[in-house]
Structures are given as C-alpha cells and as structure tokens.
Design a protein around this motif. Structure first.
Motif, mmCIF file in Angstrom:
data_model
loop_
_atom_site.group_PDB
_atom_site.id
_atom_site.type_symbol
_atom_site.label_atom_id
_atom_site.label_comp_id
_atom_site.label_asym_id
_atom_site.label_seq_id
_atom_site.Cartn_x
_atom_site.Cartn_y
_atom_site.Cartn_z
ATOM 1 N N MET A 1 4.584 -1.234 -34.187
ATOM 2 C CA MET A 1 5.773 -2.049 -34.318
ATOM 3 C C MET A 1 5.378 -3.406 -34.881
ATOM 4 O O MET A 1 4.261 -3.849 -34.705
ATOM 5 C CB MET A 1 6.454 -2.212 -32.973
ATOM 6 C CG MET A 1 7.018 -0.928 -32.431
ATOM 7 S SD MET A 1 8.003 -1.227 -30.966
ATOM 8 C CE MET A 1 8.852 0.318 -30.914
ATOM 9 N N THR A 2 6.303 -4.053 -35.502
ATOM 10 C CA THR A 2 5.978 -5.273 -36.226
ATOM 11 C C THR A 2 6.121 -6.554 -35.426
ATOM 12 O O THR A 2 5.658 -7.598 -35.859
ATOM 13 C CB THR A 2 6.878 -5.396 -37.468
ATOM 14 O OG1 THR A 2 8.248 -5.397 -37.031
ATOM 15 C CG2 THR A 2 6.636 -4.253 -38.422
ATOM 16 N N HIS A 3 6.755 -6.510 -34.255
ATOM 17 C CA HIS A 3 6.990 -7.744 -33.506
ATOM 18 C C HIS A 3 7.025 -7.445 -32.013
ATOM 19 O O HIS A 3 7.548 -6.406 -31.603
ATOM 20 C CB HIS A 3 8.327 -8.362 -33.947
ATOM 21 C CG HIS A 3 8.482 -9.781 -33.547
ATOM 22 N ND1 HIS A 3 8.894 -10.134 -32.284
ATOM 23 C CD2 HIS A 3 8.268 -10.928 -34.223
ATOM 24 C CE1 HIS A 3 8.941 -11.454 -32.205
ATOM 25 N NE2 HIS A 3 8.565 -11.959 -33.363
ATOM 26 N N PRO A 4 6.493 -8.369 -31.190
ATOM 27 C CA PRO A 4 6.515 -8.153 -29.740
ATOM 28 C C PRO A 4 7.922 -7.903 -29.181
ATOM 29 O O PRO A 4 8.080 -7.163 -28.206
ATOM 30 C CB PRO A 4 5.922 -9.438 -29.168
ATOM 31 C CG PRO A 4 5.108 -10.015 -30.263
ATOM 32 C CD PRO A 4 5.780 -9.603 -31.543
ATOM 33 N N TYR A 5 8.927 -8.484 -29.800
ATOM 34 C CA TYR A 5 10.285 -8.291 -29.289
ATOM 35 C C TYR A 5 10.705 -6.821 -29.352
ATOM 36 O O TYR A 5 11.357 -6.320 -28.437
ATOM 37 C CB TYR A 5 11.291 -9.161 -30.042
ATOM 38 C CG TYR A 5 12.682 -9.032 -29.440
ATOM 39 C CD1 TYR A 5 13.004 -9.691 -28.266
ATOM 40 C CD2 TYR A 5 13.639 -8.203 -30.022
ATOM 41 C CE1 TYR A 5 14.253 -9.547 -27.685
ATOM 42 C CE2 TYR A 5 14.887 -8.050 -29.450
ATOM 43 C CZ TYR A 5 15.190 -8.729 -28.280
ATOM 44 O OH TYR A 5 16.419 -8.572 -27.704
ATOM 45 N N PHE A 6 10.317 -6.136 -30.409
ATOM 46 C CA PHE A 6 10.673 -4.721 -30.531
ATOM 47 C C PHE A 6 9.956 -3.877 -29.475
ATOM 48 O O PHE A 6 10.510 -2.910 -28.952
ATOM 49 C CB PHE A 6 10.417 -4.206 -31.943
ATOM 50 C CG PHE A 6 11.232 -4.938 -32.971
ATOM 51 C CD1 PHE A 6 12.609 -5.010 -32.869
ATOM 52 C CD2 PHE A 6 10.620 -5.582 -34.031
ATOM 53 C CE1 PHE A 6 13.369 -5.704 -33.806
ATOM 54 C CE2 PHE A 6 11.368 -6.271 -34.977
ATOM 55 C CZ PHE A 6 12.742 -6.332 -34.862
ATOM 56 N N HIS A 7 8.716 -4.255 -29.156
ATOM 57 C CA HIS A 7 8.027 -3.597 -28.044
ATOM 58 C C HIS A 7 8.785 -3.863 -26.741
ATOM 59 O O HIS A 7 8.924 -2.972 -25.901
ATOM 60 C CB HIS A 7 6.596 -4.125 -27.901
ATOM 61 C CG HIS A 7 5.634 -3.610 -28.908
ATOM 62 N ND1 HIS A 7 5.178 -2.319 -28.927
ATOM 63 C CD2 HIS A 7 5.000 -4.251 -29.924
ATOM 64 C CE1 HIS A 7 4.303 -2.171 -29.908
ATOM 65 N NE2 HIS A 7 4.190 -3.325 -30.531
ATOM 66 N N VAL B 1 0.248 -0.214 -26.611
ATOM 67 C CA VAL B 1 -0.892 0.280 -27.386
ATOM 68 C C VAL B 1 -0.567 1.622 -28.040
ATOM 69 O O VAL B 1 -0.878 1.843 -29.217
ATOM 70 C CB VAL B 1 -2.151 0.361 -26.495
ATOM 71 C CG1 VAL B 1 -3.294 1.060 -27.225
ATOM 72 C CG2 VAL B 1 -2.567 -1.045 -26.051
ATOM 73 N N MET B 2 0.084 2.510 -27.312
ATOM 74 C CA MET B 2 0.419 3.814 -27.882
ATOM 75 C C MET B 2 1.410 3.678 -29.041
ATOM 76 O O MET B 2 1.299 4.397 -30.040
ATOM 77 C CB MET B 2 0.968 4.740 -26.802
ATOM 78 C CG MET B 2 -0.121 5.177 -25.820
ATOM 79 S SD MET B 2 0.494 6.140 -24.438
ATOM 80 C CE MET B 2 0.910 7.659 -25.271
ATOM 81 N N GLU B 3 2.337 2.750 -28.947
ATOM 82 C CA GLU B 3 3.279 2.548 -30.050
ATOM 83 C C GLU B 3 2.567 2.027 -31.299
ATOM 84 O O GLU B 3 2.972 2.343 -32.421
ATOM 85 C CB GLU B 3 4.383 1.560 -29.633
ATOM 86 C CG GLU B 3 5.375 2.168 -28.676
ATOM 87 C CD GLU B 3 6.399 1.192 -28.132
ATOM 88 O OE1 GLU B 3 7.368 1.664 -27.503
ATOM 89 O OE2 GLU B 3 6.248 -0.044 -28.300
ATOM 90 N N ASP B 4 1.510 1.263 -31.114
ATOM 91 C CA ASP B 4 0.789 0.697 -32.257
ATOM 92 C C ASP B 4 -0.378 1.557 -32.741
ATOM 93 O O ASP B 4 -0.853 1.368 -33.859
ATOM 94 C CB ASP B 4 0.254 -0.698 -31.914
ATOM 95 C CG ASP B 4 1.305 -1.779 -32.010
ATOM 96 O OD1 ASP B 4 2.422 -1.490 -32.486
ATOM 97 O OD2 ASP B 4 1.014 -2.922 -31.620
ATOM 98 N N CYS B 5 -0.864 2.454 -31.918
ATOM 99 C CA CYS B 5 -2.089 3.196 -32.251
ATOM 100 C C CYS B 5 -1.856 4.706 -32.315
ATOM 101 O O CYS B 5 -2.690 5.498 -31.856
ATOM 102 C CB CYS B 5 -3.195 2.856 -31.243
ATOM 103 S SG CYS B 5 -3.717 1.133 -31.295
ATOM 104 N N GLY B 6 -0.747 5.098 -32.874
ATOM 105 C CA GLY B 6 -0.514 6.513 -33.148
ATOM 106 C C GLY B 6 -0.404 7.398 -31.926
ATOM 107 O O GLY B 6 -0.824 8.552 -31.964
#
Length: 120
Positions: free
Chosen positions: A1-7, A80-85
């Motif tokens: 994801m591109t921004h902490p807010y979306f996480h 981490v899972m959202e950013d690392c596949g």
C-alpha cells in the motif's frame, strides 16, 4: 500500500474501530521512507523482528475506539503482509539480498586517536 492511512483503513475493516485507532502503528512501520523513498525502506522494519519491535514500542495490545483490545502483533503482521506479497519475511531474508561492497567490511584502526577525539 502506498500510505499508512490506507493500512489503517484496512485495520479498521479487519479489527473494528476507526483508522485513527491504528494510524500511529502504521506510520511507525513506514517512517523509514524518510531515509529511502522506495520499497527498500521496508528492509528496516517490514519483517518478523520489526513486528516484535512494534509490540515492544506500542504494547501487547491497543484498545480501539470500540473498546476492543487488538494485538499489536496482528496489526504489524497485517501491515507487513499487505506490503510484502502476503508473507512476513524475517530480517535475514532482507539482509541476504544486500550486495556486499568493500567499504562494508573494511575496518579502520582508530588506535592513534586521543581520548578526546574518540569521545566527540
């Protein structure tokens, strides 16, 4: 994801509450973008060890706006899972990809420095 807010929005959907309940934790994971503004910033915190560090920093759980306790480790794993596949790498996974350079392993003898120079 591109921004902490979306996480944080994703956390609110998954664990309940509102995005602001989770934003500080997701910001912490992505603060390293200040030093390196592409995916490589993730090598500093986006791994199992980083998740446990977040737990030490933020506590075992947070209480969201619905009054529900949410484990910080679960929030970190989600980030981490959202950013690392879809996986949680460990620190060795990241470090094993560093291409060694000569300057990384060349020590310098500092024996000629005075105590004043060493302390400053």
């Amino acid at each position: 994801m591109t921004h902490p807010y979306f996480h944080a929005e994703s956390s609110a959907r998954k664990f309940g509450g509102i995005p602001d309940d989770y934003l500080a934790i997701h910001r912490w994971f992505d603060e390293t973008k200040e030093s390196f503004c592409d995916y490589r910033h993730r090598a500093l915190r986006h791994h199992a060890e980083g998740i446990f560090e977040a737990e030490r920093l933020f506590g075992t759980t947070i209480i969201n706006s619905e009054g529900k306790p949410v484990p910080v480790r679960y929030i970190g794993e989600q980030h981490v899972m959202e950013d690392c596949g879809g996986r949680v790498p460990n620190l060795a996974d990241w470090l094993s990809k560093i291409v060694p350079e000569v300057w990384m392993s060349r020590g310098t003898f500092l024996g000629n420095l005075s105590k004043t120079e060493v302390q400053s």
